[in-house]
Design a protein around this motif. Sequence first.
Motif, PDB file in Angstrom:
ATOM      1  N   ARG A 200      82.276 -41.567  52.230  1.00 57.29           N
ATOM      2  CA  ARG A 200      83.275 -40.477  51.786  1.00 57.29           C
ATOM      3  C   ARG A 200      81.909 -40.215  50.354  1.00 57.29           C
ATOM      4  O   ARG A 200      81.359 -40.705  50.229  1.00 57.29           O
ATOM      5  CB  ARG A 200      84.314 -40.910  51.163  1.00 57.29           C
ATOM      6  CG  ARG A 200      84.992 -40.246  50.477  1.00 57.29           C
ATOM      7  CD  ARG A 200      86.442 -40.617  50.455  1.00 57.29           C
ATOM      8  NE  ARG A 200      87.011 -41.650  49.699  1.00 57.29           N
ATOM      9  CZ  ARG A 200      87.886 -42.496  50.210  1.00 57.29           C
ATOM     10  NH1 ARG A 200      88.008 -42.360  50.953  1.00 57.29           N
ATOM     11  NH2 ARG A 200      87.769 -43.765  49.394  1.00 57.29           N
ATOM     12  N   SER A 245      88.626 -31.059  46.798  1.00 64.11           N
ATOM     13  CA  SER A 245      90.383 -31.873  46.725  1.00 64.11           C
ATOM     14  C   SER A 245      89.916 -32.397  44.661  1.00 64.11           C
ATOM     15  O   SER A 245      91.603 -32.434  44.487  1.00 64.11           O
ATOM     16  CB  SER A 245      89.342 -32.950  47.383  1.00 64.11           C
ATOM     17  OG  SER A 245      90.445 -34.193  46.800  1.00 64.11           O
ATOM     18  N   ALA A 253      94.201 -30.748  56.456  1.00 63.06           N
ATOM     19  CA  ALA A 253      93.497 -31.575  57.619  1.00 63.06           C
ATOM     20  C   ALA A 253      92.637 -31.897  57.633  1.00 63.06           C
ATOM     21  O   ALA A 253      91.735 -32.894  58.226  1.00 63.06           O
ATOM     22  CB  ALA A 253      93.264 -30.440  59.197  1.00 63.06           C
ATOM     23  N   ASP A 254      91.749 -32.360  56.564  1.00 64.63           N
ATOM     24  CA  ASP A 254      90.912 -32.848  55.959  1.00 64.63           C
ATOM     25  C   ASP A 254      91.207 -34.262  55.405  1.00 64.63           C
ATOM     26  O   ASP A 254      91.479 -34.642  54.209  1.00 64.63           O
ATOM     27  CB  ASP A 254      89.968 -32.640  54.838  1.00 64.63           C
ATOM     28  CG  ASP A 254      88.574 -33.045  54.440  1.00 64.63           C
ATOM     29  OD1 ASP A 254      88.344 -34.238  55.371  1.00 64.63           O
ATOM     30  OD2 ASP A 254      87.797 -32.428  53.497  1.00 64.63           O
ATOM     31  N   LYS A 255      91.611 -34.601  56.219  1.00 62.68           N
ATOM     32  CA  LYS A 255      92.185 -36.357  55.855  1.00 62.68           C
ATOM     33  C   LYS A 255      91.122 -37.402  54.848  1.00 62.68           C
ATOM     34  O   LYS A 255      91.514 -38.295  54.089  1.00 62.68           O
ATOM     35  CB  LYS A 255      92.435 -37.155  57.005  1.00 62.68           C
ATOM     36  CG  LYS A 255      93.282 -36.670  58.179  1.00 62.68           C
ATOM     37  CD  LYS A 255      93.347 -37.454  59.506  1.00 62.68           C
ATOM     38  CE  LYS A 255      94.451 -37.144  60.734  1.00 62.68           C
ATOM     39  NZ  LYS A 255      94.326 -37.349  61.665  1.00 62.68           N
ATOM     40  N   LEU A 256      89.610 -37.343  54.661  1.00 61.62           N
ATOM     41  CA  LEU A 256      89.215 -38.079  54.430  1.00 61.62           C
ATOM     42  C   LEU A 256      89.222 -37.425  52.617  1.00 61.62           C
ATOM     43  O   LEU A 256      89.055 -38.689  51.672  1.00 61.62           O
ATOM     44  CB  LEU A 256      87.301 -37.810  54.673  1.00 61.62           C
ATOM     45  CG  LEU A 256      86.529 -38.592  54.111  1.00 61.62           C
ATOM     46  CD1 LEU A 256      86.873 -40.370  53.898  1.00 61.62           C
ATOM     47  CD2 LEU A 256      85.535 -38.113  54.708  1.00 61.62           C
ATOM     48  N   TYR A 257      89.261 -36.380  52.559  1.00 61.40           N
ATOM     49  CA  TYR A 257      90.212 -35.771  50.664  1.00 61.40           C
ATOM     50  C   TYR A 257      91.385 -35.931  50.761  1.00 61.40           C
ATOM     51  O   TYR A 257      91.316 -34.937  49.995  1.00 61.40           O
ATOM     52  CB  TYR A 257      88.737 -34.685  50.583  1.00 61.40           C
ATOM     53  CG  TYR A 257      87.475 -35.379  50.817  1.00 61.40           C
ATOM     54  CD1 TYR A 257      86.656 -36.423  49.838  1.00 61.40           C
ATOM     55  CD2 TYR A 257      86.614 -34.886  51.919  1.00 61.40           C
ATOM     56  CE1 TYR A 257      85.358 -36.552  49.815  1.00 61.40           C
ATOM     57  CE2 TYR A 257      84.779 -35.923  51.798  1.00 61.40           C
ATOM     58  CZ  TYR A 257      84.077 -36.035  51.081  1.00 61.40           C
ATOM     59  OH  TYR A 257      83.348 -37.229  51.045  1.00 61.40           O
ATOM     60  N   GLY A 258      92.157 -36.318  51.087  1.00 55.22           N
ATOM     61  CA  GLY A 258      93.869 -35.948  50.734  1.00 55.22           C
ATOM     62  C   GLY A 258      94.545 -35.216  51.633  1.00 55.22           C
ATOM     63  O   GLY A 258      95.368 -34.695  51.290  1.00 55.22           O
ATOM     64  N   ALA A 260      96.481 -33.060  54.189  1.00 56.02           N
ATOM     65  CA  ALA A 260      97.645 -33.355  55.484  1.00 56.02           C
ATOM     66  C   ALA A 260      97.268 -32.980  56.702  1.00 56.02           C
ATOM     67  O   ALA A 260      96.675 -32.127  56.744  1.00 56.02           O
ATOM     68  CB  ALA A 260      99.067 -33.258  55.024  1.00 56.02           C
ATOM     69  N   THR A 261      98.236 -33.412  57.929  1.00 56.43           N
ATOM     70  CA  THR A 261      97.716 -33.179  59.192  1.00 56.43           C
ATOM     71  C   THR A 261      98.607 -31.217  59.006  1.00 56.43           C
ATOM     72  O   THR A 261      99.416 -31.201  58.332  1.00 56.43           O
ATOM     73  CB  THR A 261      98.070 -33.908  60.313  1.00 56.43           C
ATOM     74  OG1 THR A 261      99.488 -34.225  59.829  1.00 56.43           O
ATOM     75  CG2 THR A 261      97.014 -35.075  60.007  1.00 56.43           C
ATOM     76  N   ARG A 267      90.936 -30.883  62.645  1.00 61.98           N
ATOM     77  CA  ARG A 267      89.648 -31.407  62.134  1.00 61.98           C
ATOM     78  C   ARG A 267      89.773 -30.636  60.596  1.00 61.98           C
ATOM     79  O   ARG A 267      90.921 -30.194  60.053  1.00 61.98           O
ATOM     80  CB  ARG A 267      88.236 -30.062  62.476  1.00 61.98           C
ATOM     81  CG  ARG A 267      87.991 -29.036  63.490  1.00 61.98           C
ATOM     82  CD  ARG A 267      88.398 -28.613  62.327  1.00 61.98           C
ATOM     83  NE  ARG A 267      88.136 -27.395  63.461  1.00 61.98           N
ATOM     84  CZ  ARG A 267      87.108 -26.100  62.111  1.00 61.98           C
ATOM     85  NH1 ARG A 267      86.616 -26.002  61.710  1.00 61.98           N
ATOM     86  NH2 ARG A 267      87.612 -24.944  63.324  1.00 61.98           N
ATOM     87  N   GLN A 268      88.938 -30.095  59.295  1.00 63.96           N
ATOM     88  CA  GLN A 268      89.507 -29.911  58.299  1.00 63.96           C
ATOM     89  C   GLN A 268      89.413 -28.153  58.826  1.00 63.96           C
ATOM     90  O   GLN A 268      88.497 -27.654  59.357  1.00 63.96           O
ATOM     91  CB  GLN A 268      88.096 -30.010  57.220  1.00 63.96           C
ATOM     92  CG  GLN A 268      87.288 -29.910  57.574  1.00 63.96           C
ATOM     93  CD  GLN A 268      86.075 -31.116  57.649  1.00 63.96           C
ATOM     94  OE1 GLN A 268      87.205 -32.438  58.111  1.00 63.96           O
ATOM     95  NE2 GLN A 268      85.066 -30.855  58.156  1.00 63.96           N
TER      96      GLN A 268
END
Length: 305
Positions: A200, A245, A253-258, A260-261, A267-268
Motif C-alpha cells: 500500500r 481515497s 471496489a478498491d478494498k486496499l484503499y477503503g 466497498a464491494t 476489482r477497482q
Amino acid sequence: MQAVKKGEWLDVLITNEWVGQTVDTILKEKWKTPKKLLHQYRMEKNVQLNGTALSHFNMQVNKGDRLQIRLFIHEDYGVIPEYIPISIYYEDDHLLIVGKPAGINTHPNEGQGHTLANAVAFHLQSEGISTKVRHIHRLDKETSGGIVFAKHQLAGTALDLLLEKRQISRTYIAFVHGIVKRKCGTINERIGRDRHHPSRRRVSTSGDSAVTHYEVAEVFATHNITMLKIKLDTGRTHQIRVHLSYLGHPIVADKLYGGATARGLARQALHAEHISFSHPFSNEQIQVSIPWPEDLMNLYKMIRK
C-alpha cells in the motif's frame, strides 16, 4: 516525413522540411536519439545516406536524398511469448497501443508469466517480428485500459522522453464512493510507502511529488457514486487510488484503499480510456480510445437506474 520500412531499415525520403540540415541534427533534435545510441549507430554503421554508410553524421542532406537507419534489428523478446487474448487499438512499424484487461500485470515480476508483456510478445511473434517488448508506462494489475509499447529501441527512447515531458496524455475513468461536490479540482499531495503494509501507498510529506487532476463526469445520487475523468501530471504507484481515497472518495471496489464491494465487480472501478500524443516519427496526432470492459459497463448500467 515520407518513410517506409525496408527489412531492417527505415528508409526516409528527405523533403523540403529537412533540406540543409545535417544527419546529426535530424537524429538528435528531430528523433531525440541519445548519445549512447548515436555512438552505437556510428560503430555498427547503422546509418546510411543514399546507400552509403556514414562514419560521421555532420553531412547535410538535400531534397530527394534517402536517409536509412537500421532500426528493426533482431532482438530477444525478453519475455516468453504466451497466448493471452488482447485487443490492439493502434499499431504501426514503431509502436502499438494495447488494451490491458484487469487481472493481469503489465510485465513479469521475478520471472512470472501470464502478463500483458507475454501477450504482446506472442502478438509480435505471430507477425514475424523479433524485438524486445518495451512498455512505456504501466497500469496496476486490477486496472484496465490502454498501454503504449515501443517496437524498437529508438521508438522506446523517443516515447520515454515524451512521457517524461508529460506529452503523452492519458485519461482515466473512475467510479468513486460519495458525491464529489467540486466540479473539477487538483490533488497535489506527495505519495510514499505505507510502512504498515507491504504494497500500500499513502499521502506522505516525505514521499514523491504527485499531481492528479479530476473533473466530475456524472453523478449517481441514488447509489451515492460519482464518475470522474482523471488526468495525471505524474505516474506514482497507485497514484489515482491513493489520491481519491485521501480526498474522501475511494474508488468503488478498491478494498486496499477503503472502497466497498460492488455487485459483479471483482476489482477497482478504474480504467485508462484514452491516450493521445504526437507520433515521434511522423508527427501525426495519435488519438486512441479504449472501450470500457464489460464489468464497468455493467456497473454503469446498474447505477444509472
